[in-house]
Design an enzyme around this catalytic site. Sequence first.
Site, PDB file in Angstrom:
ATOM      1  N   HIS A  31      48.901   8.717  54.163  1.00  0.00           N
ATOM      2  CA  HIS A  31      48.895   8.571  52.708  1.00  0.00           C
ATOM      3  C   HIS A  31      50.208   7.943  52.253  1.00  0.00           C
ATOM      4  O   HIS A  31      51.274   8.404  52.629  1.00  0.00           O
ATOM      5  CB  HIS A  31      48.762   9.941  52.030  1.00  0.00           C
TER       6      HIS A  31
ATOM      7  N   TYR B 297      58.050  19.345  51.496  1.00  0.00           N
ATOM      8  CA  TYR B 297      58.561  18.053  51.036  1.00  0.00           C
ATOM      9  C   TYR B 297      58.911  18.067  49.555  1.00  0.00           C
ATOM     10  O   TYR B 297      58.210  18.612  48.731  1.00  0.00           O
ATOM     11  CB  TYR B 297      57.607  16.905  51.366  1.00  0.00           C
TER      12      TYR B 297
END
Length: 186
Positions: free
Chosen positions: A69, A132
Site C-alpha cells: 500500500h 507506525y
Amino acid sequence: MDFGKELSAHETTISGLMLFDIPVHGDNRGWFKENWQREKMVAIGLPDFEPVQNNISFNRSVGTTRGIHAEPWDKFISVATGRVFGAWVDLREGDGFGRVFTAEIDPSRAIFVPRGVGNAFQTLEADTAYSYLVNDHWTPEAEYTFLNLADETVAVPWPISLDSAELSQKDRDHPRLDTVRPITSR
C-alpha cells in the site's frame, strides 16, 4: 534483537526511504527503547515530518502478510514486539518507479517511508505488534496506490510463500505493476 546499537540512519536503494538502528536497553526484566525522539531523529537525518497519529497493527500468526500500500503521507515504522520482513516499492512517478528494498525489522530497527512508497510486511514471529506514526489522517478522498504482493516484476523475495501466508482477499486482488497508476509528486 540486537542490544547496544547506537542510534543511526542508513540510506536505502529507494530515494527518501531511510532505515534506522534504534538503541534497545535490556536486562533480566525485559527491555526499553526510546522509539521516537524528534530532536535526535531529525539531527541524524530524518525529515521533520510532524506526525499526527500513531497506529498499531497486531498480528497473531507467523506469515501474516499485509500490503503493498502506498499512501499520500509519510510513515515512521517500528515493531513493538516480534519481527517482520518488510518490503517497500517505489510507486511514485519517476525513474525509481518499481524499485524494491527489503529488510527485517525488530524492536532495534525502524524505517521512514516517504509518501508514495508502497509498504508491505510479513510477520516472522507470532504476536507481532507493528507500529507506525503518520503525518496525515486517513480519508477516502486521498490518493492511494496499491500493488499486488505477488507481482512478478518487483519479485519481492517473501521468506514465507504467499500460498502459505495469511492474506486478505483485498491484498490478493491488488493490480500488477504494469497497471499501477504512480503517485504524483507534491
